[in-house]
Design a protein around this motif. Sequence first.
Motif, short mmCIF file in Angstrom:
data_model
loop_
_atom_site.label_atom_id
_atom_site.label_comp_id
_atom_site.label_asym_id
_atom_site.label_seq_id
_atom_site.Cartn_x
_atom_site.Cartn_y
_atom_site.Cartn_z
N GLN A 150 -0.53 -6.13 -1.00
CA GLN A 150 -1.25 -4.91 -0.65
C GLN A 150 -0.66 -3.70 -1.34
OE1 GLN A 150 -1.26 -4.57 3.61
NE2 GLN A 150 -2.65 -6.30 3.89
N ALA A 151 0.61 -3.74 -1.65
CA ALA A 151 1.29 -2.58 -2.23
C ALA A 151 1.02 -2.42 -3.72
CB ALA A 151 2.79 -2.70 -1.99
N ASP A 152 0.62 -3.48 -4.40
CA ASP A 152 0.49 -3.45 -5.86
C ASP A 152 -0.98 -3.37 -6.27
OD1 ASP A 152 0.81 -3.67 -8.56
OD2 ASP A 152 1.84 -5.59 -8.52
N GLU A 153 -1.35 -2.25 -6.91
CA GLU A 153 -2.74 -2.05 -7.32
C GLU A 153 -3.11 -2.81 -8.59
OE1 GLU A 153 -0.57 1.22 -9.55
OE2 GLU A 153 -0.47 0.50 -7.51
N ARG A 154 -2.13 -3.40 -9.27
CA ARG A 154 -2.42 -4.04 -10.56
C ARG A 154 -3.38 -5.22 -10.44
NH1 ARG A 154 3.65 -4.16 -12.70
NH2 ARG A 154 3.91 -4.62 -10.51
#
Length: 196
Positions: free
Chosen positions: A69-73
Amino acid sequence: MYLPLLKRTASLLSVGLAVMVIISSCRTTIRETTDSTPEDSTRVPNEQLTLQQRTVYNLLVWLKDHPDQADERSCFTMDGVDVTELDTLCLRQHLHELRATGLFATSYFTALEKEFGQMQAQIKEEGYAASKDYDRYFNSQDPPAFEETIDQLEAVGTTSLFGDEAFVSIPFLNPRYTLTYKLRKENGTWKISHIL
């Protein structure tokens, strides 16, 4: 021969010390505690953490417990290190999940939405946009482990308070750098507004 050099060095050191005293007197370092703990963590935070440090602690625990959830990549189509397409529905979901944490200030989302908009415009104009090649939450290409960061926060983290703004700094020795979170008080709650 060495006496003038020693006198000049001593003079510079005393001026430097005076400046440090003035700067430190302009900052207010506080120690407040709260009873809130992150939902998913089994680790109990140090009771001596300030409210601002507690927000950073909660962020670190959330990042550890929710890496996807923290990584938009995952919302990007990549060609090597270049972003060739943004999945706007995925990005909206990503921003929704970040908002649901309650850890981030309105200004953080404004900056993030602006960044994604600029990436989209660059892709439309040039066919690609540069991707971030560092961890946004640690402002580092080689971020420390979560447990190490939490340990450092609890052991040597500092809080500098300026009214409704605060800075939580976490120094590291290897590699030598200081991770600083800027926070803003919104509706009585300290929230992360920028990571320096």
